[in-house]
Design a protein around this motif. Structure first.
Motif, PDB file in Angstrom:
ATOM      1  N   UNK A  51       0.992  -1.298  -0.093  1.00 61.36           N
ATOM      2  CA  UNK A  51      -0.037  -0.005   0.057  1.00 61.36           C
ATOM      3  C   UNK A  51       0.982   1.279  -0.049  1.00 61.36           C
ATOM      4  N   UNK A  52       2.154   1.245   0.774  1.00 61.23           N
ATOM      5  CA  UNK A  52       2.826   2.343   0.919  1.00 61.23           C
ATOM      6  C   UNK A  52       3.361   2.591  -0.455  1.00 61.23           C
ATOM      7  N   UNK A  53       3.893   1.698  -1.256  1.00 58.06           N
ATOM      8  CA  UNK A  53       4.439   1.712  -2.535  1.00 58.06           C
ATOM      9  C   UNK A  53       3.276   2.311  -3.353  1.00 58.06           C
ATOM     10  N   UNK A  54       2.250   1.723  -3.534  1.00 57.22           N
ATOM     11  CA  UNK A  54       1.010   2.396  -4.393  1.00 57.22           C
ATOM     12  C   UNK A  54       0.825   3.734  -4.131  1.00 57.22           C
ATOM     13  N   UNK A  55       0.926   4.221  -2.896  1.00 57.77           N
ATOM     14  CA  UNK A  55       0.482   5.400  -2.368  1.00 57.77           C
ATOM     15  C   UNK A  55       1.578   6.524  -2.947  1.00 57.77           C
ATOM     16  N   UNK A  56       2.861   6.002  -2.912  1.00 62.00           N
ATOM     17  CA  UNK A  56       3.947   6.820  -3.392  1.00 62.00           C
ATOM     18  C   UNK A  56       3.841   7.094  -5.072  1.00 62.00           C
ATOM     19  N   UNK A  57       3.432   6.011  -5.335  1.00 58.75           N
ATOM     20  CA  UNK A  57       3.427   6.079  -7.009  1.00 58.75           C
ATOM     21  C   UNK A  57       2.214   7.084  -7.476  1.00 58.75           C
ATOM     22  N   UNK A  58       0.931   6.623  -6.901  1.00 54.99           N
ATOM     23  CA  UNK A  58      -0.428   7.249  -7.340  1.00 54.99           C
ATOM     24  C   UNK A  58      -0.500   8.722  -6.770  1.00 54.99           C
ATOM     25  N   UNK A  59      -0.044   9.251  -5.551  1.00 56.84           N
ATOM     26  CA  UNK A  59       0.056  10.345  -4.909  1.00 56.84           C
ATOM     27  C   UNK A  59       1.030  11.202  -5.285  1.00 56.84           C
ATOM     28  N   UNK A  60       2.002  10.776  -5.340  1.00 53.64           N
ATOM     29  CA  UNK A  60       3.328  11.569  -5.737  1.00 53.64           C
ATOM     30  C   UNK A  60       3.625  12.424  -4.768  1.00 53.64           C
ATOM     31  N   UNK A  61       3.609  11.910  -3.388  1.00 49.04           N
ATOM     32  CA  UNK A  61       3.910  12.673  -2.098  1.00 49.04           C
ATOM     33  C   UNK A  61       2.771  13.928  -1.597  1.00 49.04           C
ATOM     34  N   UNK A  62       1.896  14.001  -2.261  1.00 54.11           N
ATOM     35  CA  UNK A  62       0.833  14.779  -2.106  1.00 54.11           C
ATOM     36  C   UNK A  62      -0.630  13.882  -1.633  1.00 54.11           C
ATOM     37  N   UNK A  63      -0.747  13.422  -0.504  1.00 51.09           N
ATOM     38  CA  UNK A  63      -1.338  12.310  -0.307  1.00 51.09           C
ATOM     39  C   UNK A  63      -2.796  12.745   0.078  1.00 51.09           C
TER      40      UNK A  63
ATOM     41  N   UNK B  17      -8.254   6.055  -4.068  1.00 50.42           N
ATOM     42  CA  UNK B  17      -8.442   4.760  -3.440  1.00 50.42           C
ATOM     43  C   UNK B  17      -7.340   4.272  -2.386  1.00 50.42           C
ATOM     44  N   UNK B  18      -6.185   4.638  -2.639  1.00 46.32           N
ATOM     45  CA  UNK B  18      -5.167   4.199  -1.857  1.00 46.32           C
ATOM     46  C   UNK B  18      -5.449   5.125  -0.610  1.00 46.32           C
ATOM     47  N   UNK B  19      -5.651   6.270  -0.351  1.00 50.42           N
ATOM     48  CA  UNK B  19      -5.983   6.949   0.790  1.00 50.42           C
ATOM     49  C   UNK B  19      -7.114   6.137   1.566  1.00 50.42           C
ATOM     50  N   UNK B  20      -8.281   5.897   0.782  1.00 50.30           N
ATOM     51  CA  UNK B  20      -9.116   5.201   1.686  1.00 50.30           C
ATOM     52  C   UNK B  20      -8.761   3.989   2.195  1.00 50.30           C
ATOM     53  N   UNK B  21      -8.015   3.265   1.462  1.00 50.01           N
ATOM     54  CA  UNK B  21      -7.074   2.233   2.168  1.00 50.01           C
ATOM     55  C   UNK B  21      -6.417   2.559   3.341  1.00 50.01           C
TER      56      UNK B  21
END
Length: 469
Positions: A244-256, A266-270
């Motif tokens: 999940x952390x890796x997906x958050x890094x890729x999908x959100x690009x540090x702006x979570x 979706x990753x933030x909801x997870x």
């Protein structure tokens, strides 16, 4: 840079107004408190309470508790302390963090609560003014409905007025080294107040304040940027998976927390789902109900994160919440809403109704969302600073605090190492060439002295005495 210049010019303009105030009549009301209901015998330290009127008509009455140093008050530092929120009374710091008294744990709902001495009080080595700020907090009140309204910049200016009047009434402390301290949301206001005092001294406004530096615990500094450190903190603490952390890094690009695509949302909801039921102020402690909430502090950060906890079942008496930390806050409300206690503290009758630890219904407007530029300015002036973080705090994770300190770009003079209290590792620290010391407090939450009083007292005593942690 334009924004920074505008802020500085704005404060200089306000200082001109303060020059006029210096010619006004000094109106200060204070009383010595020799004993308190719930504490056996006379107090073994010197306590004073009082009000100081600020503003053009002194319609804002700021209430304070003053504890004289138990060591050498003629020479020991003088510390002004502000609790966060905004809207949390400084009595919270007085009784639950760094003051000379605390409440006996697990008291039944009968009679006046019992007070006990805090062996780890910071007043062992410094005189401390605990100030209820902004107006409407604790026992500070306004004489008119308009006076109850304030902004963060107004509150900071009122604090500067308060200190000038307090020192004029207590001239014996004018030569003592002076520091401003606070925690949580006060990470926004304390640097502004220090800047105002510094500007006033440079402008020659009397009385000159012997300003030496500032102290901040678990401080909010840049609300928007520091929220992005929640995710890496949660991952480092094992609250979310590697995937999940890796997906958050890729999908959100540090702006979570400002999702720009469906995958980030979706990753933030997870992430929310994984941290459901986690106590944000200390990730190892249980989530418990309390009529004196803690998790909504400073800007009501993360309401979406904290209010989800309301859905949890009310705990049974045998649960971890039977005698939880938050329940201790109810004791202070019982004590301070007792008429005998109010009389002993010399509270102005009719000034406020019910005392509550944190008043989140203030007529208060936040206009400053970052205090970073003030740290830049104060660093250039050479003031000392101590910034510390409980390392289990998910409200203001230490990773975000470390990041803005690094971005000041000062060289390291004492590199990352452990610091010791009672023969044990109490945390880790690093000192920079701008005279800024950063320290973590191992095992502490939001805010650190409440969880690790012995360690924080040792940290403060060393730092305030110009010793390495």
């Amino acid at each position: 840079m334009a924004t920074s210049a505008n802020l500085i010019f704005f404060h200089l303009f306000l200082l001109l107004g303060l020059l006029l105030l210096s010619c006004s009549e000094l109106v200060v009301s204070h009383s010595v408190v020799e004993s308190l209901p719930g504490f056996p015998g006379p107090l073994p330290f010197e306590l004073e309470t009082g009000y100081i009127g600020v503003g053009e008509s002194e319609d804002v009455q700021l209430f304070y508790y003053f504890v004289k140093s138990e060591s050498n008050p003629k020479e020991d530092p003088l510390l002004l302390w502000l609790t966060g929120g905004p809207g949390c009374s400084s009595f919270s710091a007085f009784a639950y963090e760094l003051g000379p008294l605390s409440f006996k744990p697990m008291q039944e709902d009968e009679g006046i609560p019992t007070l006990i001495l805090n062996p780890f009080s910071w007043s062992k080595v410094a005189s401390i003014i605990f100030l209820d700020l902004p107006v409407g907090t604790g026992f500070s009140y306004g004489r008119t409905s308009c006076a109850f309204q304030s902004t963060d910049l107004q509150a900071c200016d009122q604090t500067y007025q308060f200190m000038r009047k307090w020192l004029a009434d207590h001239p014996e402390f004018l030569s003592n080294p002076f520091y401003v301290g606070g925690d949580s949301y006060s990470g926004i206001t304390v640097p502004i107040i220090v800047q105002l005092i510094s500007n006033g001294n440079e402008a020659g406004i009397d009385p000159l304040i012997n300003l030496k530096g500032y102290i901040l615990g678990n401080p909010s500094t840049n609300y928007v940027k520091e929220r992005n450190y929640d995710i890496p903190f949660a991952h480092g603490m094992g609250l979310i998976s590697d995937e999940l952390y890796e997906s958050l890094q890729i999908s959100c690009q540090g702006d979570y927390f400002n999702p720009k695509n469906a995958q980030c949302s979706q990753d933030i909801q997870a992430y929310y789902k994984c941290t459901l039921g986690i106590q944000l102020v200390h990730i190892l402690e249980p989530v418990c109900h309390s009529s004196s909430p803690r998790q909504h502090e400073f800007f009501n950060k993360g309401r979406s994160l904290t209010e989800r906890n309301v859905e949890l079942d009310v705990p049974e008496p045998a649960s971890p919440c039977a005698h939880n930390r938050d329940a201790q806050y109810l004791i202070s409300a019982r004590w301070l809403n007792n008429d005998t206690v109010r009389e002993a503290l010399h509270i102005q009758k009719g000034s406020i109704g019910e005392w509550i630890r944190c008043n989140y219904r203030l007529s208060y407007m936040t206009t400053t969302w970052s205090s970073y530029q003030y740290h830049v300015n104060l660093s250039s002036k050479g003031y000392r600073s101590l910034i510390y973080s409980g390392d289990h705090d998910l409200v203001v994770p230490f990773l975000g605090t470390q990041a803005w300190i690094r971005s000041l770009n000062y060289s390291i003079v004492d590199d990352w190492r452990s610091w010791i209290a009672e023969g044990q590792v109490a945390g880790y620290t690093r000192t920079y060439s701008n005279r800024m010391t950063f320290a973590t407090v191992k095992g502490a939450g939001h805010v650190a002295p409440e969880y690790k009083p012995l360690e924080c007292a040792a940290m403060f005593e060393r730092w305030i005495s110009h010793q390495p942690l």
